[in-house]
Structure formats: structure tokens, C-alpha cells
Design a protein around this motif. Structure first.
Motif, mmCIF file in Angstrom:
data_model
loop_
_atom_site.group_PDB
_atom_site.id
_atom_site.type_symbol
_atom_site.label_atom_id
_atom_site.label_comp_id
_atom_site.label_asym_id
_atom_site.label_seq_id
_atom_site.Cartn_x
_atom_site.Cartn_y
_atom_site.Cartn_z
ATOM 1 N N GLU A 77 -66.538 23.283 44.116
ATOM 2 C CA GLU A 77 -65.951 24.555 44.521
ATOM 3 C C GLU A 77 -65.563 25.429 43.330
ATOM 4 N N GLY A 78 -65.837 24.933 42.114
ATOM 5 C CA GLY A 78 -65.566 25.735 40.932
ATOM 6 C C GLY A 78 -64.218 25.492 40.292
ATOM 7 N N TYR A 79 -63.464 24.488 40.756
ATOM 8 C CA TYR A 79 -62.182 24.150 40.138
ATOM 9 C C TYR A 79 -62.396 23.171 38.987
ATOM 10 N N ILE A 80 -61.591 23.320 37.941
ATOM 11 C CA ILE A 80 -61.611 22.381 36.824
ATOM 12 C C ILE A 80 -60.484 21.366 37.023
ATOM 13 N N TRP A 81 -60.858 20.090 37.033
ATOM 14 C CA TRP A 81 -59.883 19.005 37.164
ATOM 15 C C TRP A 81 -59.804 18.263 35.835
ATOM 16 N N SER A 82 -58.607 17.800 35.480
ATOM 17 C CA SER A 82 -58.463 17.099 34.214
ATOM 18 C C SER A 82 -57.406 16.007 34.314
ATOM 19 N N THR A 83 -57.632 14.951 33.546
ATOM 20 C CA THR A 83 -56.635 13.907 33.381
ATOM 21 C C THR A 83 -55.825 14.212 32.124
ATOM 22 N N SER A 84 -54.778 13.423 31.904
ATOM 23 C CA SER A 84 -53.875 13.756 30.801
ATOM 24 C C SER A 84 -53.641 12.601 29.840
ATOM 25 N N GLY A 85 -54.520 11.574 29.889
ATOM 26 C CA GLY A 85 -54.344 10.477 28.946
ATOM 27 C C GLY A 85 -53.194 9.571 29.328
ATOM 28 N N GLN A 86 -52.211 9.433 28.474
ATOM 29 C CA GLN A 86 -51.171 8.436 28.670
ATOM 30 C C GLN A 86 -50.102 8.833 29.678
ATOM 31 N N THR A 87 -50.087 10.081 30.112
ATOM 32 C CA THR A 87 -49.125 10.499 31.131
ATOM 33 C C THR A 87 -49.781 10.472 32.506
ATOM 34 N N GLY A 88 -49.011 10.216 33.531
ATOM 35 C CA GLY A 88 -49.546 10.060 34.882
ATOM 36 C C GLY A 88 -49.749 11.371 35.601
ATOM 37 N N ILE A 89 -50.520 12.270 35.001
ATOM 38 C CA ILE A 89 -50.722 13.608 35.544
ATOM 39 C C ILE A 89 -52.219 13.893 35.706
ATOM 40 N N VAL A 90 -52.596 14.461 36.853
ATOM 41 C CA VAL A 90 -53.918 15.059 37.022
ATOM 42 C C VAL A 90 -53.696 16.542 37.320
ATOM 43 N N SER A 91 -54.490 17.409 36.699
ATOM 44 C CA SER A 91 -54.273 18.848 36.822
ATOM 45 C C SER A 91 -55.508 19.542 37.382
ATOM 46 N N ARG A 92 -55.278 20.746 37.920
ATOM 47 C CA ARG A 92 -56.356 21.556 38.466
ATOM 48 C C ARG A 92 -56.196 23.003 38.007
ATOM 49 N N LEU A 93 -57.289 23.585 37.526
ATOM 50 C CA LEU A 93 -57.305 24.965 37.074
ATOM 51 C C LEU A 93 -58.351 25.742 37.871
ATOM 52 N N ASN A 94 -57.946 26.904 38.380
ATOM 53 C CA ASN A 94 -58.887 27.817 39.020
ATOM 54 C C ASN A 94 -59.358 28.817 37.969
ATOM 55 N N PRO A 95 -60.612 28.726 37.498
ATOM 56 C CA PRO A 95 -61.064 29.600 36.401
ATOM 57 C C PRO A 95 -61.124 31.075 36.766
ATOM 58 N N ARG A 96 -61.144 31.393 38.052
ATOM 59 C CA ARG A 96 -61.275 32.793 38.450
ATOM 60 C C ARG A 96 -59.921 33.480 38.627
ATOM 61 N N THR A 97 -58.891 32.711 38.941
ATOM 62 C CA THR A 97 -57.562 33.302 39.099
ATOM 63 C C THR A 97 -56.603 32.852 38.004
ATOM 64 N N ASN A 98 -57.009 31.826 37.224
ATOM 65 C CA ASN A 98 -56.192 31.213 36.164
ATOM 66 C C ASN A 98 -54.982 30.462 36.720
ATOM 67 N N GLU A 99 -54.976 30.197 38.030
ATOM 68 C CA GLU A 99 -53.903 29.399 38.620
ATOM 69 C C GLU A 99 -54.035 27.950 38.143
ATOM 70 N N PHE A 100 -52.900 27.371 37.732
ATOM 71 C CA PHE A 100 -52.878 26.002 37.220
ATOM 72 C C PHE A 100 -51.863 25.189 38.002
ATOM 73 N N LYS A 101 -52.263 24.000 38.456
ATOM 74 C CA LYS A 101 -51.360 23.084 39.144
ATOM 75 C C LYS A 101 -51.518 21.687 38.560
ATOM 76 N N SER A 102 -50.434 20.929 38.578
ATOM 77 C CA SER A 102 -50.506 19.541 38.125
ATOM 78 C C SER A 102 -49.892 18.630 39.174
ATOM 79 N N TYR A 103 -50.374 17.404 39.209
ATOM 80 C CA TYR A 103 -49.975 16.443 40.229
ATOM 81 C C TYR A 103 -49.601 15.130 39.556
ATOM 82 N N SER A 104 -48.458 14.567 39.957
ATOM 83 C CA SER A 104 -48.037 13.269 39.440
ATOM 84 C C SER A 104 -48.701 12.173 40.259
ATOM 85 N N MET A 105 -49.321 11.218 39.575
ATOM 86 C CA MET A 105 -50.031 10.159 40.253
ATOM 87 C C MET A 105 -49.089 9.031 40.678
#
Length: 211
Positions: free
Chosen positions: A148-176
Motif C-alpha cells: 500500500e506504499g507504507y514504509i515499515w521499520s524495526t528499531s534494533g534493540q528496542t521493542g518498536i516497529v514503526s510506520r511512515l506514510n511517504p505521501r503525508t509524512n505521517e509517522f507512527k510507532s508501535y510497542s511490541m
């Protein structure tokens, strides 16, 4: 393909042989490929480099009528000016500790930082100029672009997965759950996001909700 402390290489997976190797500077670590076959290489030490995916897309910078580049497992150069190899198209030195590189659906490059400024940088894929930066406060260790065009990323040693919308620049993060740290991230045939645990022997799946 890249490896820490080594140089990026092209491998013909059908014939199982290396067909080119490139000197791009220190600590190449992450790669992304666009629809033209061009490659972005993210460097742990800082910056990203773009390599042409075919001879036709390289640039005869010295005007000698030839493309000076590697066509084997030996790089054209091993130090000095990376642009001696005429398949190296540009370098952007702004990203700090690059761990995520992604092409969005509009062909822009996104570089995510680990440490440094904790930012995503949007970069013009044609000339390598930074278009904008987004401060997120989150590390980036591995990234994908979903269907759907969203960028998802992990964060290494912290328990976070994040999502970026490249068209609106909205950024959200989620605790695993249980603070499980994420490493690499992919999606399967059903577009379920799956990531490998950092320091564990497990893989984990995210649910399908974007909220």
C-alpha cells in the motif's frame, strides 16, 4: 549484496556468479533496488550511494567513449574517489548511521538512521539531493515498503516497529509484545509483516491493521 567492511557486489543468481564489485566507501550495509535495476547502498558510517543497474544507465564522466567500471569480482578501485567508477551515480552524505533504505511508490529514496539524528530523509533518486527530513525519535534497523506504499521499520534493540506514510509524512510507532526487539523485516504473500527478533531465535508477525 553488501556486508559490513566489504564492498557491494552484483551477483547473477541464475548463473550463481559475481558479475561486478564496487568501492563506495566505508561500511556498506543496506540495499534497495528500483524498477530500473538501480541500487541504493546505505552505509553504517554515514551516507548513501546510488549505483546504476546496467551499463546503459552509467555516465561517461571522462568522455573517453567507454564506461569505466567493474565487470568481475574485482572492483575498479579500492580507495579514493568513488566516482572513478562511472556506474556510481551519486552520493548523499547526510544520513547518519544508515540502516534503512527504501524506494517509495513515486521513486523517491528514503534513508532511515540508527543513532545520529533519528530521522528519515527523503532524497531525490535522480540527483541525490535531500528533499526533506522527518525527525522521529526512533531508531531504524531494517525497512520495507508494503503493497500500500507504507514504509515499515524495526528499531534494533528496542521493542518498536514503526510506520511512515511517504505521501503525508505521517509517522507512527508501535510497542511490541514483551518488548521484543526487531531486526530484519519482510512481508509474506498475504502482505503480513514479519520481522526477526534481535537476540532471539524467533520471528514475529504483525496483524493487518494499520491503526
Amino acid at each position: 549484496l553488501t556486508a559490513n567492511g566489504m564492498q557491494p557486489l552484483y551477483k547473477d543468481v541464475l548463473e550463481n556468479k559475481e558479475v561486478a564489485r564496487y568501492f563506495v566507501g566505508l561500511n556498506p550495509s543496506r540495499t534497495a533496488v528500483d524498477l530500473n535495476g538501480d541500487i541504493i547502498v546505505g552505509q553504517r558510517s554515514n551516507g548513501i550511494v546510488k549505483i546504476a543497474g546496467s551499463i546503459e544507465r552509467c555516465v561517461d564522466r571522462n568522455g573517453d567513449g567507454f564506461i569505466n567500471t567493474s565487470n568481475s569480482s574485482v572492483s575498479l578501485i579500492s580507495s579514493g574517489d568513488i566516482f572513478q567508477d562511472e556506474c556510481i551515480l551519486w552520493r548523499n552524505s547526510e544520513p547518519v548511521g544508515t540502516r534503512g533504505v527504501v524506494f517509495d511508490l513515486d521513486g523517491n529514496v528514503w534513508a532511515g538512521e540508527y543513532g545520529g539524528g533519528l530521522r528519515w530523509l527523503k532524497i531525490n533518486s535522480t540527483n541525490g539531493i535531500t528533499i526533506l527530513t522527518i525527525s522521529t525519535g526512533k531508531n531504524n534497523y531494517g525497512s520495507i515498503l508494503d503493497n500500500e506504499g507504507y514504509i515499515w521499520s524495526t528499531s534494533g534493540q528496542t521493542g518498536i516497529v514503526s510506520r511512515l506514510n511517504p505521501r503525508t509524512n505521517e509517522f507512527k510507532s508501535y510497542s511490541m509484545t514483551n518488548g521484543v526487539a526487531g531486526y530484519g523485516i519482510v512481508f509474506n504473500e498475504n502482505y503480513t509483516k514479519i520481522y526477526g527478533g534481535y537476540g532471539s531465535n524467533y520471528v514475529y508477525a504483525l496483524n493487518g491493521s494499520r491503526d
